[in-house]
Design a protein around this motif. Structure first.
Motif, short mmCIF file in Angstrom:
data_model
loop_
_atom_site.label_atom_id
_atom_site.label_comp_id
_atom_site.label_asym_id
_atom_site.label_seq_id
_atom_site.Cartn_x
_atom_site.Cartn_y
_atom_site.Cartn_z
N GLU A 48 0.89 -1.25 -0.09
CA GLU A 48 0.12 -0.22 -0.07
C GLU A 48 0.78 1.26 -0.14
OE1 GLU A 48 -2.98 2.43 2.66
OE2 GLU A 48 -3.09 0.17 3.02
N ALA A 49 2.06 1.34 0.89
CA ALA A 49 2.72 2.29 0.67
C ALA A 49 3.46 2.65 -0.62
CB ALA A 49 3.91 2.12 1.83
N LEU A 50 3.88 1.49 -1.41
CA LEU A 50 4.29 1.71 -2.68
C LEU A 50 3.38 2.46 -3.65
CD1 LEU A 50 6.60 -1.18 -3.02
CD2 LEU A 50 7.51 1.05 -2.59
N GLU A 51 2.33 1.88 -3.50
CA GLU A 51 1.18 2.29 -4.33
C GLU A 51 0.70 3.59 -3.99
OE1 GLU A 51 -3.58 1.23 -5.19
OE2 GLU A 51 -2.23 -0.44 -4.88
N ARG A 52 0.66 4.12 -2.73
CA ARG A 52 0.24 5.29 -2.53
C ARG A 52 1.55 6.30 -2.84
NH1 ARG A 52 0.96 6.16 2.74
NH2 ARG A 52 0.44 4.32 3.34
N GLY A 53 2.59 6.01 -2.71
CA GLY A 53 3.79 6.98 -2.82
C GLY A 53 4.35 6.92 -4.21
N ASN A 54 4.02 6.00 -5.23
CA ASN A 54 4.56 6.09 -6.50
C ASN A 54 3.57 6.74 -7.23
OD1 ASN A 54 5.38 5.39 -8.96
ND2 ASN A 54 5.04 3.05 -8.74
N THR A 55 4.33 7.63 -8.03
CA THR A 55 3.55 8.73 -8.86
C THR A 55 4.03 8.54 -10.27
OG1 THR A 55 5.37 10.36 -8.69
CG2 THR A 55 3.41 10.67 -7.19
N LEU A 56 4.48 7.29 -10.40
CA LEU A 56 4.93 6.96 -11.81
C LEU A 56 3.43 6.32 -12.48
CD1 LEU A 56 8.24 5.32 -11.05
CD2 LEU A 56 8.05 7.57 -12.01
N ARG A 57 3.66 6.55 -13.70
CA ARG A 57 2.50 6.26 -14.68
C ARG A 57 2.69 4.87 -14.92
NH1 ARG A 57 2.31 11.66 -17.84
NH2 ARG A 57 1.11 12.96 -16.37
N ARG A 58 4.08 4.06 -14.97
CA ARG A 58 4.23 2.78 -15.54
C ARG A 58 4.58 1.95 -14.38
NH1 ARG A 58 6.88 5.26 -20.71
NH2 ARG A 58 5.26 5.64 -22.02
N ALA A 59 4.49 0.52 -14.45
CA ALA A 59 4.96 -0.20 -13.61
C ALA A 59 6.57 -0.09 -13.50
CB ALA A 59 4.46 -1.82 -13.82
N SER A 60 7.11 -0.35 -12.26
CA SER A 60 8.29 -0.43 -11.80
C SER A 60 8.94 -1.71 -11.34
CB SER A 60 8.56 0.64 -10.77
OG SER A 60 8.24 2.03 -11.16
N CYS A 61 10.29 -1.75 -11.28
CA CYS A 61 10.83 -3.11 -11.04
C CYS A 61 10.99 -3.32 -9.45
CB CYS A 61 12.14 -3.62 -11.66
SG CYS A 61 12.94 -4.95 -11.34
N VAL A 62 10.03 -4.11 -8.78
CA VAL A 62 10.09 -4.51 -7.48
C VAL A 62 10.28 -5.78 -7.20
CG1 VAL A 62 8.88 -4.31 -5.36
CG2 VAL A 62 8.62 -2.47 -6.93
#
Length: 174
Positions: free
Chosen positions: A67-81
């Protein structure tokens, strides 16, 4: 500079043309690893830096992290996690597979950030807990420690800022 001597900013269209067109998949070269996070907001900021330098993010499977990643991520594309179940075990495997493991930590043996060389092989940048740092039992898994010099009164920078500085240096962009 423009004819009048002022600074010209680059238009968005020009910036977009100079960047990669798609989100990167795992390049398996540079990984930011805040394995003992305290504040979720810092994870989204660090994920944005990972995108900027072409790195991946390795995070523990704590219940609040997605949830923290989803909330804090302002990128429009998926990132490598990369999801990590056992931080110490994961670091052991990274070293065993030949990765260089660099910890951001105040230590007698630490090199200054300015002296940290760019990553020439797969490198994991380990970030500790914002109050307690990297746990003592994980320090022996580091190949190198890097220290970010500070002249103020604070003990350390937050994970997002410290990680961003180290990632830019390891990526060879500073």
């Amino acid at each position: 500079m423009t004819a009048g001597g002022g600074i010209r900013t680059r238009p968005r269209r020009e910036i977009r043309r100079s960047r990669r067109r798609r989100a990167h998949s795992c390049w398996d070269h540079l990984i930011a690893a805040p394995l003992w996070p305290l504040h979720g907001a810092n994870l989204g900021t660090l994920l944005r830096t990972c995108d900027a330098v072409g790195a991946c993010l390795a995070v523990p499977r704590f219940s609040w992290v997605p949830e923290a990643l989803e909330r804090g991520n302002t990128l429009r594309r998926a990132s490598c996690v990369h999801w990590v179940n056992d931080p110490r075990g994961w670091l052991e495997r990274q070293r065993a597979e030949g990765s260089r493991v660099v910890g951001v930590e105040l230590a007698d043996e630490a090199v200054r950030l300015a002296d940290l060389p760019a990553a020439r092989r797969r490198t994991v940048a380990v970030l500790g807990h914002e109050r307690h740092g990297i746990p003592p039992d994980a320090l022996d898994l580091l190949d190198q420690a890097v220290e970010i010099p500070m002249v103020g009164h604070g003990h350390s920078l937050n994970v997002a800022v410290a990680g961003s500085l180290v990632l830019y240096k390891l990526a060879g962009l500073l």
